[in-house]
Design an enzyme around this catalytic site. Sequence first.
Site, mmCIF file in Angstrom:
data_model
loop_
_atom_site.group_PDB
_atom_site.id
_atom_site.type_symbol
_atom_site.label_atom_id
_atom_site.label_comp_id
_atom_site.label_asym_id
_atom_site.label_seq_id
_atom_site.Cartn_x
_atom_site.Cartn_y
_atom_site.Cartn_z
ATOM 1 N N GLN A 94 0.843 -1.058 0.037
ATOM 2 C CA GLN A 94 -0.156 0.154 -0.035
ATOM 3 C C GLN A 94 0.778 1.305 -0.091
ATOM 4 O OE1 GLN A 94 -1.188 0.393 4.692
ATOM 5 N NE2 GLN A 94 -1.598 -1.646 3.595
ATOM 6 N N HIS A 140 0.143 5.851 0.928
ATOM 7 C CA HIS A 140 -0.673 6.684 1.455
ATOM 8 C C HIS A 140 -0.323 8.137 0.938
ATOM 9 C CE1 HIS A 140 -1.755 3.673 4.588
ATOM 10 N NE2 HIS A 140 -0.487 3.826 5.181
ATOM 11 N N GLU A 153 3.587 7.847 8.639
ATOM 12 C CA GLU A 153 3.600 7.103 9.684
ATOM 13 C C GLU A 153 5.228 6.609 10.240
ATOM 14 O OE1 GLU A 153 0.893 4.240 8.374
ATOM 15 O OE2 GLU A 153 2.262 2.985 7.472
ATOM 16 N N HIS A 187 4.610 0.382 1.068
ATOM 17 C CA HIS A 187 5.122 -0.418 2.124
ATOM 18 C C HIS A 187 4.319 -1.358 2.575
ATOM 19 C CE1 HIS A 187 2.368 2.807 3.665
ATOM 20 N NE2 HIS A 187 1.966 1.852 4.744
ATOM 21 N N ARG A 226 -4.339 0.591 -1.843
ATOM 22 C CA ARG A 226 -3.720 -0.769 -2.139
ATOM 23 C C ARG A 226 -3.330 -1.037 -3.705
ATOM 24 N NH1 ARG A 226 -8.728 -2.686 0.022
ATOM 25 N NH2 ARG A 226 -8.605 -2.701 2.471
#
Length: 322
Positions: A95, A97, A114, A171, A191
């Site tokens: 995936q 972001h 993150e 990642h 995804r």
Amino acid sequence: MMEPLFLKSYFQAKIWGGRKLETEFGYELPAGKIGECWAISAHPHGPSTVLNGPLAGLNLAEAYTQHPEYFGNPKSKVFPLLTKILDAEASLSVQVHPDNDYAEAHEHELGKTECWYIIKADPDSYLIYGHHAKSRAELADWINQGQWEKLLRKVPVKTGDFIYVPSGTIHALNKGILALETQQSSDTTYRLYDYDRVDQATGQKRALHLQQSIDVTTVPFKQPRLNIQKKQLGASEITSYVQPPLSPFFSVWQWDIHGEVIGQHEQGAYTLASVISGNGSIKVDQQVFPLQKGQHFILPAQISQWILDGNMQIIASESTEN
């Protein structure tokens, strides 16, 4: 008398989850494959609840909007961070972001940078982290053709590692990893690949987001250069993992406590903390609160100093956007 805000977690079932959140931390889990503990969360998809003090019974989003003084009267309209514990019994989807600009335009929420602290990893564990494409055209070609072995970087990982994952980074946590995640408060995931798994609840494969993934992935991949610093405080040790300017949204530390340690944050700041091993206590304004593995709490802005005591490991973070 000001005191830490202790929080009740919210648990998320996931196709890749297991039961380690129960066996490792003693949490009472709902039935099924539980992949995520949303430990410090004001996100509408899973807010945690304040357990003590004048704000008891409020969820964190309510506490943040109704009592901004606890959070240094912040500028952000939404609580900016989210702390999770992830149990990857099976591998997560590959995936990526989006950043804040793309997420606001297309998803009406924050982007998602993150990081992970690896609480426990089985032998020979690895992550998907980054990619080998040299151009966006090559990235799109390999994604659309499913050339995953050619595209994806595999990185070995072990217990105690720290990984910073800026928005735009392809990642995935892979099976056998238990991790604490500090992230922007966002639930947007694009995804690329999900191993052709079928969700037993729906009988369908989970949705993929190939075009969005191509749009938001950073090309070429750039490995973040961490400047991890350690500071000895008697028998205890404080490890600084990320700070601005590398990380524009949060700072993250590991507190290895062995005996008494005095802690503090800057005026107007508030601190998120998760006890990931051991036990001890925190003393605030002559009040002593016991701490044990699996507890999560916030030290409000009005608390300028505290004393930690015991033998325990804590992952702490602060928003850098106030």
